[in-house]
Structure formats: C-alpha cells, structure tokens
Design a protein around this motif. Sequence first.
Motif, mmCIF file in Angstrom:
data_model
loop_
_atom_site.group_PDB
_atom_site.id
_atom_site.type_symbol
_atom_site.label_atom_id
_atom_site.label_comp_id
_atom_site.label_asym_id
_atom_site.label_seq_id
_atom_site.Cartn_x
_atom_site.Cartn_y
_atom_site.Cartn_z
ATOM 1 N N ARG A 108 -50.617 30.089 -22.238
ATOM 2 C CA ARG A 108 -51.615 30.711 -23.116
ATOM 3 C C ARG A 108 -50.944 31.324 -24.343
ATOM 4 O O ARG A 108 -51.423 31.167 -25.470
ATOM 5 C CB ARG A 108 -52.398 31.780 -22.351
ATOM 6 C CG ARG A 108 -53.340 31.226 -21.289
ATOM 7 C CD ARG A 108 -54.425 32.225 -20.931
ATOM 8 N NE ARG A 108 -53.898 33.439 -20.347
ATOM 9 C CZ ARG A 108 -53.659 33.594 -19.047
ATOM 10 N NH1 ARG A 108 -53.893 32.591 -18.205
ATOM 11 N NH2 ARG A 108 -53.196 34.741 -18.566
ATOM 12 N N GLU A 112 -51.080 30.224 -28.581
ATOM 13 C CA GLU A 112 -51.320 31.181 -29.654
ATOM 14 C C GLU A 112 -50.158 31.166 -30.651
ATOM 15 O O GLU A 112 -50.378 31.271 -31.866
ATOM 16 C CB GLU A 112 -51.493 32.574 -29.056
ATOM 17 C CG GLU A 112 -51.823 33.663 -30.061
ATOM 18 C CD GLU A 112 -53.217 33.519 -30.648
ATOM 19 O OE1 GLU A 112 -53.463 34.078 -31.729
ATOM 20 O OE2 GLU A 112 -54.059 32.838 -30.012
ATOM 21 N N ARG A 116 -50.104 30.447 -34.868
ATOM 22 C CA ARG A 116 -49.620 31.389 -35.874
ATOM 23 C C ARG A 116 -48.371 30.900 -36.586
ATOM 24 O O ARG A 116 -48.118 31.271 -37.738
ATOM 25 C CB ARG A 116 -49.331 32.739 -35.211
ATOM 26 C CG ARG A 116 -50.553 33.392 -34.585
ATOM 27 C CD ARG A 116 -50.234 34.800 -34.129
ATOM 28 N NE ARG A 116 -51.363 35.433 -33.447
ATOM 29 C CZ ARG A 116 -51.420 36.711 -33.121
ATOM 30 N NH1 ARG A 116 -50.393 37.505 -33.414
ATOM 31 N NH2 ARG A 116 -52.470 37.210 -32.498
ATOM 32 N N LEU A 288 -47.296 38.373 -27.809
ATOM 33 C CA LEU A 288 -48.387 37.474 -27.419
ATOM 34 C C LEU A 288 -48.535 37.419 -25.899
ATOM 35 O O LEU A 288 -49.660 37.315 -25.389
ATOM 36 C CB LEU A 288 -48.124 36.068 -27.977
ATOM 37 C CG LEU A 288 -48.178 35.936 -29.505
ATOM 38 C CD1 LEU A 288 -47.792 34.509 -29.919
ATOM 39 C CD2 LEU A 288 -49.562 36.302 -30.039
#
Length: 294
Positions: A108, A112, A116, A288
């Motif tokens: 996960r 992310e 970014r 994160l």
Amino acid sequence: MELRDIEIFLTLADELHFGRTAERLHITPSRVSHVIKKQERRLGVRLFERTSRTVRLTPPGSRLRDELLPAHRRILQALDRTAAEGRAEAGELHAGYTTPWCAELLLRAAEELRGRHPGWSVRIHEVQFSDLHGPLHRGELQLQIAELPVLEPGVTAGPVLLRERRALMLPAGHPLAASESVCLEDLAEVPLLRLAGDHPQPLMDFHSPGHTPQGRPIPRGPSYVSWYEIPVLVAAGFGASIVAARAGEYHARPGVAFVPLRDGPTLDYGVLLPAAGPAPLVPAFVDLLRSAAR
C-alpha cells in the motif's frame, strides 16, 4: 596507503590467512603478500608475524587495525551516501517483511510512493527468521518491517506500525484448543516451538519463553528456521507457537487451532533500518508506512 591496500590489510587482519584473504577479495595470494610487504617497508615496522602454519598480528599491526577499521567504515559509508545522492532522482527501494500483513502494508505504501515520486519503485522481499537481520547488514534491503524488540548491533528500530494481539497456535486435538482463550501460565501444558540459531536471550524469552510468569517450566518443542515449518510442526502435534492473532486469518489449515492469549504484551511490528543511516527517500517511505498503518 591506497584504499585498496587498506582493505587488503584489514581483510588479512580479520582472516589471518593469505589464501582466504585472496579468495574473499578475488585476488591472488601473491598480491596479498606483495601489498603487505610494501606496507611494512613504507611504515618501517612488521605488521604480521608469519610462519609456515600461522599468521598473527604484531602489536603495531593490532594498533593499526584498531585505528583504521572505524575510519575505513566511515569512508565506505560516505562513498555510499554520495553515490545514493546521485541516484536520488530515480531508483528502487528494497524493503523486507516477515509476515503477509506486513507485506500488504508495504504494498500500500509502495503504491502511494509511486504516485508521489514517479521515478521510484519499491521491491519487497520476504525475510526468513533464520537470517532475520542479514539482508539489512549486507545492504540488500534499505528497510524492513519485522517483529520487535530488536537487539541487533548495526540495526536501529524506527516507528512501531502495528500492535497485534497474540494467540497460541495449537494442534487441533490438544485440550487447550477448545478454550475461548488461554493465559501465559497455560504454556506449561504444551511444548513451545523455538527459533533455531543464536539469538539474543531477551528476544528468545519474549517470543519463546522458557518459564511462565509464575516460574513453571515450559516444555521445549522442536526448533524451526522459517515460518512455513511452524504450521506443519503444530499440525503434526509436536508443539505450539505464540503468534499474532491475525495469523489465523492467513494460515488456517486442518489440524491447527488459534486460541487468543488474554494476557502478556502485544506483538509489535516496526520499521528496522541500518544504523549507518537511511537511504534516499526512505524517510518519506516510512512516513507513508505510518499513514498506511493508521
């Protein structure tokens, strides 16, 4: 003295054998001998006592080793950090995990991170219990998520990501398997599987204690080197294992029962990092991971 010559001296000081030193550095024994003789001529002192059977450091050689070793490590770390800065615009993080729920957390956070920082990707690797910190030490991983506590030189613990209730994985036919819950005193009633290898005693006492809180001995079951051996040994009736309660969602199988432990601490999973410092983008990735865990 050139950096390569320093490396040859330090390796011979560690191995105390010309052949093994040459093999480790992928050079010839004559090259090792030539470099050491050159160093001794330049310094005007013998660094090693050599016979046909043994190689030993002289007192000046021991002092030189002790002073060069930390400096050599700092030089290599500085070179690694500088090279890492050159790769900071794009690259690949290597992250390790010990359980499937930790792997899901990494996946996960990796998704992310790619959103970014499009030039970056994350490759995840399963870490075996038999070599729990080896990949970090060897530089194969930049971070990993693993069970705490960590009592390993050269490895530092970052933030705790998950605090899991514990359970006892038992043979389905064991009398305790029918209980709604068990306590740490019940561990005296069943052999407890143990992690193979040489590990710090506080870590072993936490994951595979030898006595209950009241001092009753806990029988010792067989040892294991990887997670996949545990359900097999338990199902065969050889013993039990303390696991995270959610392991029952991932590893349910015939012959095995998961009974919650109603006392004792949680089983915590945290970020592990090399003590030398994080690689580029690792701090951002750790943030994160914390967000994903929440």
